[in-house]
Design an enzyme around this catalytic site. Sequence first.
Site, PDB file in Angstrom:
ATOM      1  N   GLU A  55       0.879  -1.278   0.086  1.00  0.00           N
ATOM      2  CA  GLU A  55       0.071  -0.088   0.057  1.00  0.00           C
ATOM      3  C   GLU A  55       0.852   1.205   0.091  1.00  0.00           C
ATOM      4  OE1 GLU A  55      -1.977  -2.770   2.795  1.00  0.00           O
ATOM      5  OE2 GLU A  55       0.004  -2.581   2.004  1.00  0.00           O
ATOM      6  N   ARG A 187      10.144 -30.080  -5.336  1.00  0.00           N
ATOM      7  CA  ARG A 187      11.558 -29.443  -4.680  1.00  0.00           C
ATOM      8  C   ARG A 187      11.582 -27.960  -5.010  1.00  0.00           C
ATOM      9  NH1 ARG A 187      16.668 -33.350  -5.408  1.00  0.00           N
ATOM     10  NH2 ARG A 187      15.859 -35.128  -4.250  1.00  0.00           N
TER      11      ARG A 187
END
Length: 342
Positions: A55, A187
Amino acid sequence: MAVTQAERRAMTRALALAVRGPRGINPQVGAVILSPAGDVLAEGWHRGAGTPHAEIDALSHLADGAGRGATAVVTLEPCNHTGRTGPCALALIDAGVSRVVYALDDPGAVSGGGTERLYAAGVEVEAGEQADAATALIADWLSAQRRGRPHITVKWAQSLDGRAAASDGTSQWITGPEARADVHRRRAIADAIVVGTGTVLADDPALTARDGDALHARQPVPVVIGSRETPADAAVRRHPHEPLFFDTHDLQAITRDLHARGIQSVFVEGGPTLASAFIAAGLADSILAYIAPVLLGGERLALTDIGVPTIDAAHRLTIDEWVPLGPDLLAIARSEDSKGVR
């Protein structure tokens, strides 16, 4: 007031912006500022710990006073605390934003509460827009916030009769290439891959995520647990990331340490001893069992003692998915006590 089409498009854009930020201690968050007419005024995303939140980043691109009467569209509830940066809720209020649309509530005991502060200042708030997509984006972070440790996946490969290796200890390869490729894809998604020193000494694994002969762009941090020394020329020491070594069997302490380092998801790929230890300690949130249509017999079981003296104490799992992988089958399961926490 219902969410407008412009706000919905802005949330889709905010979610796309969020993934530009790094995974770590803080969540990936995106933000879009809209004019009262629904036009995009500014965009932002969180670039990592200590940097402005999404923001604030978006507001920084506005001229003074340009945020007055605007709508902020954010993927996570604006925070309400002062850490290395100030409260986003207060920054939006000070900028004159009149409406906030966000996807997910902030689960943090300290950082949450932004909605109440916005309401108190007369800001209109709408929550829940595209919540499912936002949850999927930061699922590991949400899980880590709620548990105080990373989300832990325990993986093993086994024969149809539950063996991890033949009687002589050989185990390469129980499963086929499709299953092994799937392991490497998973992975690459994880933040860390964990094995014990027994696996390092027996197999000398590289603990990398590979795409054929090449490395995936994203690699998990290798973690080795155990008191035995890892050889100086071990393959894991040539990993793109510096390995973490833990000379302890206190899994709770290890997972807390990993969480403090910003690791949100852990892929446990050691042998039966380590997999069983995580399960026995209640630290297996997800299970990946790769099942091959072969029979091995013998005593080398995929799991050892997991603390189940009687059937009433069995670890009950929920199967989320059965995935065919060539001749093999992947069972994706989770602990019943992990429902609603991912």
